[in-house]
Design a protein around this motif. Sequence first.
Motif, PDB file in Angstrom:
ATOM      1  N   THR A 153       1.012  -1.104  -0.073  1.00  0.00           N
ATOM      2  CA  THR A 153       0.088  -0.065  -0.195  1.00  0.00           C
ATOM      3  C   THR A 153       0.748   1.248   0.022  1.00  0.00           C
ATOM      4  OG1 THR A 153      -0.130  -0.130   2.548  1.00  0.00           O
ATOM      5  CG2 THR A 153      -1.925  -1.073   1.141  1.00  0.00           C
ATOM      6  N   ASP A 154       2.083   1.001   0.273  1.00  0.00           N
ATOM      7  CA  ASP A 154       3.020   2.386   0.238  1.00  0.00           C
ATOM      8  C   ASP A 154       3.412   2.448  -1.124  1.00  0.00           C
ATOM      9  OD1 ASP A 154       4.983   3.930   2.594  1.00  0.00           O
ATOM     10  OD2 ASP A 154       5.927   3.422   0.458  1.00  0.00           O
ATOM     11  N   GLU A 155       3.461   3.585  -1.749  1.00  0.00           N
ATOM     12  CA  GLU A 155       3.733   3.939  -3.058  1.00  0.00           C
ATOM     13  C   GLU A 155       5.306   3.625  -3.345  1.00  0.00           C
ATOM     14  OE1 GLU A 155       2.018   4.056  -5.879  1.00  0.00           O
ATOM     15  OE2 GLU A 155       0.510   3.704  -4.575  1.00  0.00           O
ATOM     16  N   GLY A 156       6.062   4.442  -2.162  1.00  0.00           N
ATOM     17  CA  GLY A 156       7.654   4.402  -2.530  1.00  0.00           C
ATOM     18  C   GLY A 156       8.024   2.793  -2.526  1.00  0.00           C
ATOM     19  N   ALA A 157       7.391   2.087  -1.346  1.00  0.00           N
ATOM     20  CA  ALA A 157       7.726   0.728  -1.282  1.00  0.00           C
ATOM     21  C   ALA A 157       7.315  -0.118  -2.474  1.00  0.00           C
ATOM     22  CB  ALA A 157       7.139  -0.049  -0.137  1.00  0.00           C
ATOM     23  N   LYS A 158       6.212   0.080  -3.118  1.00  0.00           N
ATOM     24  CA  LYS A 158       5.613  -0.407  -4.275  1.00  0.00           C
ATOM     25  C   LYS A 158       6.688  -0.265  -5.561  1.00  0.00           C
ATOM     26  CE  LYS A 158       1.155  -0.573  -5.485  1.00  0.00           C
ATOM     27  NZ  LYS A 158       0.602  -2.104  -5.683  1.00  0.00           N
ATOM     28  N   SER A 159       7.283   1.084  -5.454  1.00  0.00           N
ATOM     29  CA  SER A 159       8.026   1.296  -6.685  1.00  0.00           C
ATOM     30  C   SER A 159       9.572   0.588  -6.582  1.00  0.00           C
ATOM     31  CB  SER A 159       8.354   2.886  -6.619  1.00  0.00           C
ATOM     32  OG  SER A 159       9.634   3.365  -6.920  1.00  0.00           O
ATOM     33  N   ILE A 160       9.845   0.492  -5.243  1.00  0.00           N
ATOM     34  CA  ILE A 160      11.266  -0.200  -4.962  1.00  0.00           C
ATOM     35  C   ILE A 160      10.972  -1.773  -5.408  1.00  0.00           C
ATOM     36  CG2 ILE A 160      12.796  -1.316  -3.217  1.00  0.00           C
ATOM     37  CD1 ILE A 160      12.454   1.421  -1.843  1.00  0.00           C
ATOM     38  N   GLY A 167       9.900  -2.558   5.794  1.00  0.00           N
ATOM     39  CA  GLY A 167       9.613  -2.082   4.286  1.00  0.00           C
ATOM     40  C   GLY A 167      10.612  -2.547   3.544  1.00  0.00           C
ATOM     41  N   PRO A 168      10.516  -2.455   2.151  1.00  0.00           N
ATOM     42  CA  PRO A 168      11.669  -2.561   1.008  1.00  0.00           C
ATOM     43  C   PRO A 168      12.988  -1.513   1.291  1.00  0.00           C
ATOM     44  CG  PRO A 168       9.469  -2.681  -0.125  1.00  0.00           C
ATOM     45  CD  PRO A 168       9.243  -2.277   1.563  1.00  0.00           C
ATOM     46  N   GLY A 181       7.008   0.354   4.688  1.00  0.00           N
ATOM     47  CA  GLY A 181       6.239  -0.110   3.863  1.00  0.00           C
ATOM     48  C   GLY A 181       5.650  -1.569   4.308  1.00  0.00           C
ATOM     49  N   ASP A 182       4.674  -2.384   3.764  1.00  0.00           N
ATOM     50  CA  ASP A 182       4.268  -3.581   4.290  1.00  0.00           C
ATOM     51  C   ASP A 182       5.035  -4.789   3.956  1.00  0.00           C
ATOM     52  OD1 ASP A 182       1.710  -1.736   4.497  1.00  0.00           O
ATOM     53  OD2 ASP A 182       1.250  -2.258   2.270  1.00  0.00           O
ATOM     54  N   THR A 183       6.034  -4.655   3.116  1.00  0.00           N
ATOM     55  CA  THR A 183       6.803  -5.698   2.704  1.00  0.00           C
ATOM     56  C   THR A 183       7.998  -5.898   3.381  1.00  0.00           C
ATOM     57  OG1 THR A 183       5.542  -5.512   0.616  1.00  0.00           O
ATOM     58  CG2 THR A 183       7.214  -7.290   0.618  1.00  0.00           C
ATOM     59  N   THR A 184       8.267  -6.338   4.365  1.00  0.00           N
ATOM     60  CA  THR A 184       9.553  -6.644   4.935  1.00  0.00           C
ATOM     61  C   THR A 184      10.153  -8.008   4.781  1.00  0.00           C
ATOM     62  OG1 THR A 184       8.942  -5.019   6.845  1.00  0.00           O
ATOM     63  CG2 THR A 184      10.605  -6.651   7.390  1.00  0.00           C
ATOM     64  N   ALA A 185       9.266  -9.026   4.778  1.00  0.00           N
ATOM     65  CA  ALA A 185       9.721 -10.310   4.396  1.00  0.00           C
ATOM     66  C   ALA A 185       8.844 -10.889   3.301  1.00  0.00           C
ATOM     67  CB  ALA A 185       9.553 -11.341   5.608  1.00  0.00           C
ATOM     68  N   ILE A 186       9.247 -11.684   2.363  1.00  0.00           N
ATOM     69  CA  ILE A 186       8.514 -12.647   1.206  1.00  0.00           C
ATOM     70  C   ILE A 186       8.334 -13.863   1.794  1.00  0.00           C
ATOM     71  CG2 ILE A 186       9.053 -11.130  -0.513  1.00  0.00           C
ATOM     72  CD1 ILE A 186      10.891 -13.015  -1.442  1.00  0.00           C
ATOM     73  N   GLY A 187       8.861 -14.298   2.717  1.00  0.00           N
ATOM     74  CA  GLY A 187       8.700 -15.481   3.038  1.00  0.00           C
ATOM     75  C   GLY A 187       9.374 -16.085   4.534  1.00  0.00           C
ATOM     76  N   LEU A 188       8.830 -17.040   5.094  1.00  0.00           N
ATOM     77  CA  LEU A 188       9.568 -17.693   6.468  1.00  0.00           C
ATOM     78  C   LEU A 188       9.304 -19.009   6.527  1.00  0.00           C
ATOM     79  CD1 LEU A 188       9.455 -15.838   9.895  1.00  0.00           C
ATOM     80  CD2 LEU A 188       8.732 -18.350   9.752  1.00  0.00           C
ATOM     81  N   ARG A 189      10.208 -19.657   6.443  1.00  0.00           N
ATOM     82  CA  ARG A 189      10.066 -21.404   6.808  1.00  0.00           C
ATOM     83  C   ARG A 189      10.786 -21.442   7.933  1.00  0.00           C
ATOM     84  NH1 ARG A 189       8.211 -24.371   2.833  1.00  0.00           N
ATOM     85  NH2 ARG A 189       7.977 -25.519   4.726  1.00  0.00           N
ATOM     86  N   ILE A 190      10.206 -22.699   8.816  1.00  0.00           N
ATOM     87  CA  ILE A 190      10.839 -23.305  10.026  1.00  0.00           C
ATOM     88  C   ILE A 190      11.167 -24.501   9.886  1.00  0.00           C
ATOM     89  CG2 ILE A 190      10.400 -23.453  12.239  1.00  0.00           C
ATOM     90  CD1 ILE A 190       8.308 -21.374  12.287  1.00  0.00           C
ATOM     91  N   ASN A 191      12.391 -24.723  10.274  1.00  0.00           N
ATOM     92  CA  ASN A 191      12.560 -26.314  10.425  1.00  0.00           C
ATOM     93  C   ASN A 191      12.925 -26.436  12.247  1.00  0.00           C
ATOM     94  OD1 ASN A 191      13.266 -27.921   8.047  1.00  0.00           O
ATOM     95  ND2 ASN A 191      15.020 -26.527   7.560  1.00  0.00           N
ATOM     96  N   THR A 192      12.454 -27.783  12.531  1.00  0.00           N
ATOM     97  CA  THR A 192      12.509 -28.212  13.967  1.00  0.00           C
ATOM     98  C   THR A 192      13.256 -29.427  14.047  1.00  0.00           C
ATOM     99  OG1 THR A 192      10.241 -29.016  13.645  1.00  0.00           O
ATOM    100  CG2 THR A 192      10.381 -26.882  14.668  1.00  0.00           C
TER     101      THR A 192
END
Lengths: 176, 280
Positions: free
Chosen positions: B40-47, B237-238, B243-254
Motif C-alpha cells: 500500500t506504500d507507493e515508495g515501497a511499491k516502486s522499490i 519495508g523494502p 512499507g508492508d513488505t519486510t519479508a516475502i517468506g518465512l520457513r521453519i525447521n524443527t
Amino acid sequence: MEIKLSAPITKEKLAALKAGDRVLLTGTVYTARDQAHKRICEALTRGEDAPFELEGAIIYYVGPSPAPPGRPIGSAGPTTSYRMDPYAPALLDLGQAAMIGKGPRNEEVKKAIVRNGAVYFAAIGGAAALISKSVKSAEVIAYDDLGAEAVRRLEVEDMPLIVAIDSRGCDLYERD
Amino acid sequence: MRELDVKEITEAIAGLSKETNVSLSEDVKSRICMMRMKETDEGAKSILETIEKNIKIAGEEDIPLCQDTGLACVFLDIGQDVHLVGGSLKDAVNEGVRRGYTEGYLRKSVVTDPIRRGNTGDNTPARIIYDIVPGDKVTITFAPKGFGSENMSRIAMLPPAAGEEGVKDFIVDAVRQAGGNPCPPVVVGVGIGSTFDGAALMAKKALLLPLDEHHEDPYYAAMEDELLERINKLGVGPQGFGGDTTAIGLRINTAPTHIAGMPVAVNINCHVARHKSVTL
C-alpha cells in the motif's frame, strides 16, 4: 519525480536535496568498501594522500562482479554501509561530498554529514544488474590486489538513487 | 553399488554457480510479485518494481542479479548406495566453484583468513554440508549466500521457560534489528531445537525450502504464517524505507532438543534468495 544531479556536486546542490528525493546521478564516482576504507584511512594517518581527490568526492560502497566481455562492469549494487561507519566521518571532514550505499548509519556519521553539508544516498540493494547499466566506464585506480574491493573510478549516467540522509540530518531510515 | 565420477559433480556445480546467480526460482519471483500487488506504500511499491525489473534484466542479459554472488554453500545429499570415484569429493566441489565463478564472471568474495583477510581469488573454499541419505543418487543443492543478510542472522539459547512466545519474539526481533541492512524484503530461515550448531544449520536449510509450502506439523505451519504477518507489520519495508513488505517468506525447521534447552536460530536472506538443486 526524479532530480537530475551532475557531479562534481557542490554544497549548494546537496543542500537542495531532501531525504526521500529520488535522484539520477551523472558523473564520476569512486568505489571503496571495507578494505579500501581501511587502507585509505591508514594512508591518511601516515600523512600520505588518498588514491583520489577527497574534496567533493562521491564514494560508492560497492564491490562489483567482474566485467563480462563487452561490458564496462559486472553487476554493481551497493553493499551495507554501517561497516564503513568507523571510517566515514574522517573522510567527510576531509571534504568527501557524498556516500552511496544501503542501510542505516550511526550517529557519528550523521553528525559528520550535518557538520560538512554532505549527503548519504541509498541505491537499491540487490538491484545490481539494473544499476550496472548506468555505469559507462570503470577503471581500477588503486589496491588492485583487493580484487572486488579495489578502488575504481566509475563514470555513471543517470544512476538511480534515493536521498537517505540529507545535509540537515533528516534520515529516511527513521520515520517514526 | 552404483559408481559416480566426482567429475560429474564438478560439472554440475560449475553450472549451478552461474544459473543460481542469474535467475531466481518461481516461488521467490511469485512472492515478490504478490507482495508488490498488495503493497500500500507507493515508495515501497516502486522499490519492488525496481527489484522485479532487475530480475528481468539479469535474466535477459545473463548477468548476476546481485554483485554479491555469495559464499558458495553446497548441500550434498549422498545416497548410501553410491560409490564416489575419480578423486576427492571436496576437491571436486571446490573445482566446480572455481570454474563456475571464474568462467561465469562471478565475484570472488572469499578471504583466506577471517581476521587477516586476503582474497583467495577464486571464491573457494565452498561451505559443504554432507548428508547421507537412502538410495543411489547424489542431490546437490547450490545456494550462494550474500553476507549483507548473513551478517544480520542471530542465534539464542533460550531457556525452555521462554516458551512459544519467547521463540516468536526472538525471531521477529531479529528481523526488526536487521532493519534496512540485509536488503529487505527478506526471506527468513528459522531453526528451532537440536544443539547450538544444529539450530543454525536448520535455519540455513530452511532458506532452501519452497516459499509456497508449509511445515508438515500444523502447529509450526500456523507459526510460519503468524510470524510472517507479524514481521510484515514491523513497517521496515523494502530497503528499510517503510512499507508492508519486510519479508516475502518465512520457513521453519524443527528438531528434538535437550531437556534444558530451546535453541532458536534465525538466518536471514535478502530478496535475491538463490538456490537450485540437481540430482545425479
